[in-house]
Write an enzyme that holds these catalytic residues in place. Structure first.
Site, short mmCIF file in Angstrom:
data_model
loop_
_atom_site.label_atom_id
_atom_site.label_comp_id
_atom_site.label_asym_id
_atom_site.label_seq_id
_atom_site.Cartn_x
_atom_site.Cartn_y
_atom_site.Cartn_z
N ASP A 1 12.00 -134.06 3.01
CA ASP A 1 12.60 -132.92 3.71
C ASP A 1 13.52 -132.24 2.71
O ASP A 1 14.28 -132.91 1.99
CB ASP A 1 13.42 -133.40 4.91
CG ASP A 1 12.56 -133.66 6.14
OD1 ASP A 1 11.33 -133.75 6.00
OD2 ASP A 1 13.13 -133.77 7.24
N HIS B 1 4.86 -124.32 -1.75
CA HIS B 1 4.67 -125.74 -2.02
C HIS B 1 4.78 -126.57 -0.75
O HIS B 1 5.48 -126.22 0.19
CB HIS B 1 5.62 -126.26 -3.10
CG HIS B 1 7.05 -125.89 -2.91
ND1 HIS B 1 7.54 -124.63 -3.14
CD2 HIS B 1 8.10 -126.64 -2.52
CE1 HIS B 1 8.83 -124.61 -2.91
NE2 HIS B 1 9.20 -125.80 -2.52
N HIS C 1 7.41 -120.98 -14.71
CA HIS C 1 8.29 -121.57 -13.69
C HIS C 1 8.48 -123.07 -13.87
O HIS C 1 7.50 -123.81 -14.00
CB HIS C 1 7.72 -121.29 -12.30
CG HIS C 1 8.66 -121.67 -11.20
ND1 HIS C 1 9.72 -120.86 -10.82
CD2 HIS C 1 8.73 -122.76 -10.42
CE1 HIS C 1 10.39 -121.46 -9.86
NE2 HIS C 1 9.81 -122.61 -9.58
N HIS D 1 6.02 -124.44 2.50
CA HIS D 1 6.93 -123.29 2.57
C HIS D 1 6.91 -122.61 1.20
O HIS D 1 6.35 -123.13 0.24
CB HIS D 1 8.34 -123.71 2.96
CG HIS D 1 9.02 -124.56 1.93
ND1 HIS D 1 8.80 -125.91 1.84
CD2 HIS D 1 9.87 -124.25 0.92
CE1 HIS D 1 9.51 -126.40 0.84
NE2 HIS D 1 10.16 -125.42 0.25
FE LIG Z 1 11.13 -125.72 -1.70
#
Ligand SMILES: [Fe+2]
Length: 385
Positions: free
Chosen positions: A306, A300, A263, A336
């Protein structure tokens, strides 16, 4: 755009007499940024660009803040923003901080009665739906699905649409918007490992010059106020210009994804940068090719930013029940990650068709009343089994 460009007629030497056929002179204007240190262009007008007849009215266009201390992951249905006839009235600001405004718009008709200038911000306009032409003082750029249009601050422009069903995702940025510095060499040329090259950037290609006097309305946005200036000459009266500061288009479909055996983090998707936020393009690509790779992102904590994602097309691998035009906000301070089942679903997949735009802001975003109208209920609980 750090590439020299020239359109129309210009004199051999700058700051010298440049005569019209009748013997009178053209009016030179320097259009620059960051004082006299940033990129600039020199344009040549038929008439003085300073002929203000009156300021007809001034009014506030400040977004109304609904939630200042945002600590919830949020999702919004962007396509629920109502279509409006007028371009500026159609622009609904949904997220704001002191560096940028994130705006959704569904304008039905072209701007024909007035011109517009954002005096404070570069405008990055992502075209999700619709085709048309961006008309500016420095020339025209046709646009369509997937185009980013970068309009530098201070540029007078009009949006002309061929279609009535238009959807735009706009970032107004008080900080100058550039392509990432790490992809440019010492001379400003894009390097071989850059996910785009100079050929992918579309510069103004047609300069329309209007020699007209009368009453011309230019709506000037400055410090959350709109000022309606009436000028005595047509603002698109430029016969020629050259320099580095001008509007341009870049299609998200021309972004060449960087992939890996495992990834790759979001910076490989980065398309634009400022010193206050970054913009990334998630585009269709081959997945990670390690035999045991997990293509979905790990959970992460975006501690310093934000994260705003605008979903454009395709299935988004890490999210369940996401529709085109949806926006999510994952605020700094809480982790999240993929929705339940998304990690497992991604294993063994070889390709993704996802198309999305991400804006990561370094200062927290506030949620506006316009955003509250299109909020998806209880998104912050969507990670529960
Ligand atoms: Fe993200």
């Amino acid at each position: 755009m750090p590439q020299y460009h020239q359109l129309g007629k210009i004199p051999h030497k700058r700051h010298t007499t440049f005569k019209k056929e009748d013997g009178s002179i053209h009016y030179e204007q320097l259009f620059g940024t960051i004082g006299f240190d940033g990129m600039s262009s020199l344009m040549y007008h038929l008439h003085r660009p300073t002929m203000v007849k009156e300021v007809a009215k001034s009014y506030s266009v400040a977004p109304k803040i609904a939630e200042e201390k945002n600590m919830l992951s949020l999702a919004m249905e962007g396509f629920k923003v109502p279509a409006e006839n007028d371009y500026l009235e159609s622009r609904k600001t949904v997220l704001v901080n002191s560096d940028c405004h994130i705006v959704l718009a569904s304008p039905k008709h072209s701007q024909t009665k007035y011109f517009y200038k954002n005096a404070d911000c570069d405008e990055l306009i992502f075209v999700h739906k619709g085709t048309g032409t961006l008309k500016t003082q420095l020339g025209n750029i046709p646009f369509g699905y997937g185009d980013y249009l970068l309009v530098p601050r201070g540029m007078i422009y009009q949006m002309h649409f061929d279609t009535e069903d238009n959807r735009l995702f706009i970032v107004e940025s008080k900080r100058p918007v550039y392509t990432p510095k790490r992809y440019r060499n010492w001379f400003g040329q894009l390097l071989e490992h850059s996910p785009f090259c100079e050929r992918d950037f579309r510069r103004p290609n047609e300069l329309e010059t209007f020699d007209e006097k009368g009453d011309f309305t230019i709506k000037v946005k400055k410090q959350d106020m709109m000022h309606e200036y009436i000028y005595a000459s047509h603002p698109f009266d430029v016969v020629g210009w050259d320099g580095y500061n001008y509007p341009y288009a870049f299609s998200i479909h021309d972004f060449e994804p960087i992939t890996g055996r495992v990834h790759q983090p979001p910076p490989v998707h980065q398309t634009f940068e400022t010193d206050a936020f970054v913009v990334c393009s998630f585009v269709p690509r081959l997945y990670d090719y390690h035999p045991e790779s997990i293509p979905a992102p790990y959970n992460h904590s975006n501690i310093d930013s934000d994260e705003v994602l605008y979903y454009v097309d395709g299935d988004f691998m890490s999210r369940n029940n996401i529709e085109k035009g949806n926006i999510t906000l994952h605020p700094a301070g809480i982790p999240h990650g993929p929705h339940p089942g998304a990690t497992e679903r991604s294993i063994g997949q070889t390709v993704t068709e996802e198309l999305a735009v991400m804006v990561d802001t370094f200062k927290p975003l506030m949620v506006t009343e316009e955003a509250m109208k299109i909020l998806i209920k209880d998104y912050h609980k969507s990670w529960l089994d």
